[in-house]
Design a protein around this motif. Sequence first.
Motif, PDB file in Angstrom:
ATOM      1  N   LEU A 186     -92.916  54.758 -19.075  1.00  0.00           N
ATOM      2  CA  LEU A 186     -91.621  54.084 -19.103  1.00  0.00           C
ATOM      3  C   LEU A 186     -91.752  52.559 -19.052  1.00  0.00           C
ATOM      4  CD1 LEU A 186     -89.705  56.567 -16.783  1.00  0.00           C
ATOM      5  CD2 LEU A 186     -89.934  56.596 -19.282  1.00  0.00           C
ATOM      6  N   ALA A 187     -90.605  51.882 -19.216  1.00  0.00           N
ATOM      7  CA  ALA A 187     -90.571  50.441 -19.460  1.00  0.00           C
ATOM      8  C   ALA A 187     -91.240  49.598 -18.383  1.00  0.00           C
ATOM      9  CB  ALA A 187     -89.125  49.990 -19.645  1.00  0.00           C
ATOM     10  N   ASP A 188     -91.033  49.908 -17.130  1.00  0.00           N
ATOM     11  CA  ASP A 188     -91.567  49.070 -16.058  1.00  0.00           C
ATOM     12  C   ASP A 188     -92.923  49.548 -15.566  1.00  0.00           C
ATOM     13  OD1 ASP A 188     -90.719  51.412 -14.933  1.00  0.00           O
ATOM     14  OD2 ASP A 188     -89.612  50.486 -13.278  1.00  0.00           O
ATOM     15  N   GLY A 189     -93.579  50.389 -16.374  1.00  0.00           N
ATOM     16  CA  GLY A 189     -94.869  50.930 -15.963  1.00  0.00           C
ATOM     17  C   GLY A 189     -94.755  52.162 -15.107  1.00  0.00           C
ATOM     18  N   SER A 190     -93.520  52.600 -14.832  1.00  0.00           N
ATOM     19  CA  SER A 190     -93.329  53.807 -14.023  1.00  0.00           C
ATOM     20  C   SER A 190     -93.568  55.051 -14.863  1.00  0.00           C
ATOM     21  CB  SER A 190     -91.921  53.824 -13.415  1.00  0.00           C
ATOM     22  OG  SER A 190     -90.926  53.807 -14.425  1.00  0.00           O
ATOM     23  N   SER A 191     -93.597  56.188 -14.210  1.00  0.00           N
ATOM     24  CA  SER A 191     -93.981  57.439 -14.846  1.00  0.00           C
ATOM     25  C   SER A 191     -92.795  58.375 -15.058  1.00  0.00           C
ATOM     26  CB  SER A 191     -95.037  58.150 -13.984  1.00  0.00           C
ATOM     27  OG  SER A 191     -95.218  59.485 -14.401  1.00  0.00           O
ATOM     28  N   GLY A 192     -92.644  58.827 -16.292  1.00  0.00           N
ATOM     29  CA  GLY A 192     -91.621  59.830 -16.574  1.00  0.00           C
ATOM     30  C   GLY A 192     -91.946  61.156 -15.925  1.00  0.00           C
ATOM     31  N   ILE A 193     -93.223  61.434 -15.769  1.00  0.00           N
ATOM     32  CA  ILE A 193     -93.643  62.680 -15.106  1.00  0.00           C
ATOM     33  C   ILE A 193     -93.181  62.675 -13.657  1.00  0.00           C
ATOM     34  CG2 ILE A 193     -95.609  64.097 -14.407  1.00  0.00           C
ATOM     35  CD1 ILE A 193     -97.162  62.902 -16.764  1.00  0.00           C
ATOM     36  N   GLU A 194     -93.378  61.537 -12.974  1.00  0.00           N
ATOM     37  CA  GLU A 194     -92.954  61.436 -11.574  1.00  0.00           C
ATOM     38  C   GLU A 194     -91.436  61.488 -11.461  1.00  0.00           C
ATOM     39  OE1 GLU A 194     -94.721  57.937  -9.996  1.00  0.00           O
ATOM     40  OE2 GLU A 194     -96.778  58.733 -10.084  1.00  0.00           O
ATOM     41  N   ALA A 195     -90.744  60.883 -12.425  1.00  0.00           N
ATOM     42  CA  ALA A 195     -89.279  60.926 -12.413  1.00  0.00           C
ATOM     43  C   ALA A 195     -88.781  62.353 -12.550  1.00  0.00           C
ATOM     44  CB  ALA A 195     -88.723  60.057 -13.548  1.00  0.00           C
ATOM     45  N   VAL A 196     -89.366  63.088 -13.487  1.00  0.00           N
ATOM     46  CA  VAL A 196     -88.977  64.490 -13.691  1.00  0.00           C
ATOM     47  C   VAL A 196     -89.288  65.321 -12.454  1.00  0.00           C
ATOM     48  CG1 VAL A 196     -89.575  66.585 -14.963  1.00  0.00           C
ATOM     49  CG2 VAL A 196     -89.104  64.466 -16.199  1.00  0.00           C
ATOM     50  N   THR A 197     -90.447  65.087 -11.862  1.00  0.00           N
ATOM     51  CA  THR A 197     -90.831  65.834 -10.656  1.00  0.00           C
ATOM     52  C   THR A 197     -89.804  65.632  -9.552  1.00  0.00           C
ATOM     53  OG1 THR A 197     -93.189  65.652 -11.183  1.00  0.00           O
ATOM     54  CG2 THR A 197     -92.602  66.135  -8.893  1.00  0.00           C
ATOM     55  N   GLU A 198     -89.364  64.387  -9.369  1.00  0.00           N
ATOM     56  CA  GLU A 198     -88.363  64.099  -8.337  1.00  0.00           C
ATOM     57  C   GLU A 198     -87.025  64.748  -8.671  1.00  0.00           C
ATOM     58  OE1 GLU A 198     -86.386  60.250  -6.016  1.00  0.00           O
ATOM     59  OE2 GLU A 198     -88.210  60.002  -7.227  1.00  0.00           O
ATOM     60  N   ILE A 199     -86.639  64.704  -9.928  1.00  0.00           N
ATOM     61  CA  ILE A 199     -85.361  65.303 -10.344  1.00  0.00           C
ATOM     62  C   ILE A 199     -85.375  66.812 -10.120  1.00  0.00           C
ATOM     63  CG2 ILE A 199     -83.938  65.825 -12.371  1.00  0.00           C
ATOM     64  CD1 ILE A 199     -84.692  62.990 -13.391  1.00  0.00           C
ATOM     65  N   LEU A 200     -86.502  67.450 -10.433  1.00  0.00           N
ATOM     66  CA  LEU A 200     -86.580  68.909 -10.315  1.00  0.00           C
ATOM     67  C   LEU A 200     -86.602  69.388  -8.867  1.00  0.00           C
ATOM     68  CD1 LEU A 200     -89.020  69.868 -13.215  1.00  0.00           C
ATOM     69  CD2 LEU A 200     -86.524  69.987 -13.160  1.00  0.00           C
ATOM     70  N   GLU A 201     -86.787  68.460  -7.935  1.00  0.00           N
ATOM     71  CA  GLU A 201     -86.692  68.836  -6.526  1.00  0.00           C
ATOM     72  C   GLU A 201     -85.256  69.191  -6.155  1.00  0.00           C
ATOM     73  OE1 GLU A 201     -88.260  65.549  -4.385  1.00  0.00           O
ATOM     74  OE2 GLU A 201     -90.360  66.014  -4.835  1.00  0.00           O
ATOM     75  N   SER A 202     -84.287  68.679  -6.927  1.00  0.00           N
ATOM     76  CA  SER A 202     -82.873  68.912  -6.626  1.00  0.00           C
ATOM     77  C   SER A 202     -82.128  69.674  -7.709  1.00  0.00           C
ATOM     78  CB  SER A 202     -82.155  67.563  -6.407  1.00  0.00           C
ATOM     79  OG  SER A 202     -82.755  66.826  -5.362  1.00  0.00           O
ATOM     80  N   PHE A 203     -82.680  69.703  -8.930  1.00  0.00           N
ATOM     81  CA  PHE A 203     -81.967  70.328 -10.040  1.00  0.00           C
ATOM     82  C   PHE A 203     -82.847  71.363 -10.746  1.00  0.00           C
ATOM     83  CE2 PHE A 203     -80.111  66.151  -9.433  1.00  0.00           C
ATOM     84  CZ  PHE A 203     -78.752  66.414  -9.461  1.00  0.00           C
ATOM     85  N   ASN A 204     -82.255  72.480 -11.094  1.00  0.00           N
ATOM     86  CA  ASN A 204     -82.966  73.552 -11.788  1.00  0.00           C
ATOM     87  C   ASN A 204     -82.590  73.509 -13.263  1.00  0.00           C
ATOM     88  OD1 ASN A 204     -84.310  75.864 -12.522  1.00  0.00           O
ATOM     89  ND2 ASN A 204     -82.781  77.255 -11.657  1.00  0.00           N
ATOM     90  N   VAL A 205     -83.282  72.661 -14.029  1.00  0.00           N
ATOM     91  CA  VAL A 205     -82.979  72.484 -15.448  1.00  0.00           C
ATOM     92  C   VAL A 205     -84.279  72.476 -16.254  1.00  0.00           C
ATOM     93  CG1 VAL A 205     -80.854  71.189 -15.012  1.00  0.00           C
ATOM     94  CG2 VAL A 205     -83.028  69.961 -15.244  1.00  0.00           C
ATOM     95  N   PRO A 206     -84.230  72.871 -17.522  1.00  0.00           N
ATOM     96  CA  PRO A 206     -85.422  72.791 -18.363  1.00  0.00           C
ATOM     97  C   PRO A 206     -85.714  71.356 -18.758  1.00  0.00           C
ATOM     98  CG  PRO A 206     -83.559  73.574 -19.648  1.00  0.00           C
ATOM     99  CD  PRO A 206     -83.086  73.485 -18.232  1.00  0.00           C
ATOM    100  N   VAL A 207     -86.989  71.063 -18.984  1.00  0.00           N
ATOM    101  CA  VAL A 207     -87.427  69.714 -19.349  1.00  0.00           C
ATOM    102  C   VAL A 207     -88.271  69.787 -20.620  1.00  0.00           C
ATOM    103  CG1 VAL A 207     -88.777  67.700 -18.661  1.00  0.00           C
ATOM    104  CG2 VAL A 207     -87.443  68.961 -16.945  1.00  0.00           C
ATOM    105  N   ILE A 208     -88.012  68.872 -21.552  1.00  0.00           N
ATOM    106  CA  ILE A 208     -88.831  68.734 -22.750  1.00  0.00           C
ATOM    107  C   ILE A 208     -89.451  67.342 -22.722  1.00  0.00           C
ATOM    108  CG2 ILE A 208     -88.858  68.670 -25.270  1.00  0.00           C
ATOM    109  CD1 ILE A 208     -86.346  70.455 -25.213  1.00  0.00           C
ATOM    110  N   PHE A 209     -90.778  67.273 -22.683  1.00  0.00           N
ATOM    111  CA  PHE A 209     -91.456  65.985 -22.743  1.00  0.00           C
ATOM    112  C   PHE A 209     -91.668  65.601 -24.204  1.00  0.00           C
ATOM    113  CE2 PHE A 209     -92.630  67.095 -18.387  1.00  0.00           C
ATOM    114  CZ  PHE A 209     -92.440  65.879 -17.747  1.00  0.00           C
TER     115      PHE A 209
END
Length: 263
Positions: A186-209
């Motif tokens: 991602l733009a600021d050097g952050s990780s989309g993988i980490e973002a998805v991991t955090e989101i999936l802790e609260s939401f049960n949704v499918p993810v497409i990378f």
Amino acid sequence: MVSNSLVKQLPFLRRYTRALVGSQAAGDLLVQNTLQAILDRKVAVDAAVSPRVALYKAFHEVWNRQPQGGAVPSRADQRLQAMDLSSRVALLLTAMEGFSFAETANILGTSLDEVEAQVVAAQREIDRQIATRVLIIEDEWVIALDLKTLVSELGHEVIGVAPTHSKAVELARAGNFGLVLADIQLADGSSGIEAVTEILESFNVPVIFITAFPDRLLTGERPEPTYLITKPFLTETVKATIAQALFFHEAKAAPETLKAKSA
């Protein structure tokens, strides 16, 4: 001995089998069975076609010898169970894996007309999908706009586009949604993988990378995403993968439920 040309195609076959059966463990077992069958000379590798076509063809020869009912996990939702298996296979091979109709016919040992009919039937099934709301995690705005347009044309609603980890989590917490499309860098050097991991802790949704660096996810050293698209992507590939993700997702919570979770 399995040739290096076949070994190079294994990450793609693993991606395909995971999408086909909806499970990394089950998909990888099918790949292992295919390799063992090749080593034991129980299935031949067709030298007249490309290594990738030959490997997928060998896989389908092995898979066809197994009870077809075992290909779909029992937890897969009823809409997946209702979809004709041959149509789903043809759709995955052409739209997600990028094989031509002729190559797909070769892999499946069927006719070109039959493949075309199967893909048409699969697309009709896609058209019957229930619309959902989509979160896009992508820092390249041209690509984000392409995805937003594509998703909207499919009848889905985009709740927002997040170029960073923090923005992705913020949007997820603010709105109910049923699908995530995510880049990994991602733009600021952050990780989309980490973002998805955090989101999936609260939401049960499918993810497409959707990423230009699929090798960072297809390492075999940790749980891997079932749905992975390589940039630059084809529109039909994204459409097919969205349909597969919605088919396979076990618990599609209603928008009201997701909203309650984010409150």
